[in-house]
Structures are given as structure tokens and as C-alpha cells.
Design an enzyme around this catalytic site. Structure first.
Site, PDB file in Angstrom:
ATOM      1  N   SER A  52      -7.141  17.156  27.898  1.00  0.00           N
ATOM      2  CA  SER A  52      -7.374  17.490  26.429  1.00  0.00           C
ATOM      3  C   SER A  52      -8.581  18.413  26.354  1.00  0.00           C
ATOM      4  O   SER A  52      -9.460  18.328  27.344  1.00  0.00           O
ATOM      5  CB  SER A  52      -7.904  16.303  25.549  1.00  0.00           C
ATOM      6  OG  SER A  52      -8.163  16.649  24.335  1.00  0.00           O
TER       7      SER A  52
ATOM      8  N   TYR B  72     -12.476   8.700  25.389  1.00  0.00           N
ATOM      9  CA  TYR B  72     -11.404   9.671  25.478  1.00  0.00           C
ATOM     10  C   TYR B  72     -11.743  10.686  26.394  1.00  0.00           C
ATOM     11  O   TYR B  72     -10.926  11.170  27.094  1.00  0.00           O
ATOM     12  CB  TYR B  72     -10.888   9.901  23.889  1.00  0.00           C
ATOM     13  CG  TYR B  72      -9.605  10.617  23.962  1.00  0.00           C
ATOM     14  CD1 TYR B  72      -8.421  10.091  24.341  1.00  0.00           C
ATOM     15  CD2 TYR B  72      -9.634  12.121  23.676  1.00  0.00           C
ATOM     16  CE1 TYR B  72      -7.320  10.850  24.305  1.00  0.00           C
ATOM     17  CE2 TYR B  72      -8.615  12.903  23.777  1.00  0.00           C
ATOM     18  CZ  TYR B  72      -7.342  12.048  24.025  1.00  0.00           C
ATOM     19  OH  TYR B  72      -5.923  13.069  24.088  1.00  0.00           O
TER      20      TYR B  72
END
Length: 243
Positions: free
Chosen positions: A140, A153
Site C-alpha cells: 500500500s 497497517y
């Protein structure tokens, strides 16, 4: 070897970006092995069948010790080979660092990073013996630049990038490639919960002035699967957000 002789394993392949990757590879003629925690819905099954490819579904959580073993074992029992592994399964538990528990941090790392390691390790052994294979890990842009409220994350997805590059170096001598995709803001269930004001603020940071579509990430995955001279790369699909 043509696409319709190749086999792609996709974790988290039933929803969001994973679902789009499933359909993109099916449309390209790949035979599929799908993993998810819950059963496939009838609409996805029908779409796969309409595209004329076969599929195998191996239900399970990739944080469980036996899921990776079952996934690869059943792939070889059904198809006798494994050409592409897409590690897509992932979760979020967003909180500011001061409010984040160790359990919140650990849960995200366990799925996004350790789960990716578990499945890759088992598949990688088979690919090395085959002397061929392609691994695609979903990272990501958050793993590249961090984000408020997403320390867990960000850490997991940054780890995926380092892991990808290491696997690429280890696999190269036996023609096993490993790349990552770093999506930006993509229209999925994960981003659907954002308030309109938050979406508008994010949009000002994206030169293309829109969120991406899951199909655009899926196209990147297929490109990485079919370009034999790409390994150790991070393909950022973010509309220019990180320029």
C-alpha cells in the site's frame, strides 16, 4: 505455456481488490485457486464459470498454521502446478498510536505480513522446484509513507515491501519472481465508510482527482504476472498521489 494452462492462487479473492483480481485472471484464462475466510457468493462463482475457467476454493484464515499448507497442497492435487500467487488478504484496525492496543497492532501484522509470509513460504518451495513462478504481494502507499491512525497497517505493508524484495533476490536464480503492488485510494468497502468531507480532502492530494477502481489494481497484477523481466519491484497504483 498459454494462460489457460496456468494456475493462479489468490488469497482474499472474494471481495474488493481480490475479487477484481480473481475476475481479471479468469478473463485472461488462468485456472484459479481462491482462498477467503467466508464462502464465495453465487454471483462471483457464476462470473468465473461464465468466463470458462475452472476454480478451486480453499476456505480458511491465512493466520492459521494449516491454511497455507492446505492451499498449496490442494492446488497441486487439482492442477499439478502453481504459476502465480497473489497475496491479497488483508485487514485494518485503525486507531491513533496512543489508543492502539498491542492486540490491534499484532492482529494487522499477523494477517497482512505474517500471513503473506506463511503462504509465500509454502508456495515458494514448490516454485523453486518447478524453476518457475510469480509471487505478487499487495502492499500500500501507506506502507511507503505512513498515515495518521494507521501505524499498524503502515508497518505491516512496509514489511511486505522488504519481504518482497528479499524473496525476489532468493528466487531469481531459479526463475521465481516476486513483486509488490502499492495501491493508493481505491473504491472498496474499506474506503466506502469514509465521510464525504474526508474523501474530498484526500481527492485534493491526487493529481488524477479521483479514487482508483479495483479493476485498475487487478490490471497491474496481471501485468506483473505476465512480464517475465520484472522482479523485486513495487508498482504504485495511486493516481499520482505519491508524486
Amino acid at each position: 505455456m498459454t494462460s489457460n494452462e496456468k494456475v493462479a492462487v489468490i488469497t482474499g479473492g472474494s471481495r474488493g481488490i481480490g475479487r477484481a483480481i480473481t475476475l481479471k485472471f479468469a478473463a485472461a484464462g488462468y485456472q484459479l485457486v481462491l482462498n477467503a475466510r467466508s464462502a464465495l457468493d453465487a454471483e462471483l462463482v457464476q462470473a468465473i464459470e461464465d468466463l470458462g475457467v475452472t476454480y478451486l476454493f480453499v476456505q480458511g484464515d491465512i493466520t492459521a498454521a494449516d491454511t497455507a499448507d492446505r492451499l498449496v497442497k490442494e492446488t497441486f492435487e487439482r492442477y499439478g502446478r502453481l504459476d502465480v500467487l497473489v497475496n491479497n488478504a488483508g485487514i485494518t484496525r485503525d486507531k491513533l498510536v496512543m489508543a492502539m492496543s498491542v492486540e490491534d497492532f499484532q492482529a494487522v501484522v499477523d494477517v497482512n505480513l505474517v500471513g503473506t509470509f506463511r503462504v509465500t513460504q509454502v508456495a515458494f518451495k514448490k516454485m523453486l522446484r518447478q524453476r518457475s513462478g510469480c509471487i505478487i504481494n499487495l502492499s500500500s502507499v501507506i506502507g511507503q509513507h505512513g498515515n495518521m491512525g494507521q501505524a499498524n497497517y503502515a508497518a505491516s505493508k512496509a514489511g511486505v515491501i522488504g519481504f518482497t524484495q528479499s524473496v525476489a533476490k532468493e528466487g531469481a536464480m531459479r526463475n521465481v519472481r516476486c513483486n509488490a503492488i502499492a495501491p493508493g485510494m481505491i473504491e472498496t468497502e474499506m474506503t466506502a465508510v469514509l465521510k464525504p468531507s474526508v474523501k474530498e480532502a484526500i481527492m485534493t492530494q491526487i493529481p488524477l482527482q479521483r479514487f482508483g477502481q479495483p479493476e485498475e489494481v487487478a490490471s497491474a497484477a496481471l501485468f506483473l504476472a505476465e512480464n517475465d523481466y520484472l522482479t523485486g519491484q513495487v508498482l504504485t497504483v495511486d493516481g499520482g498521489m505519491t508524486i
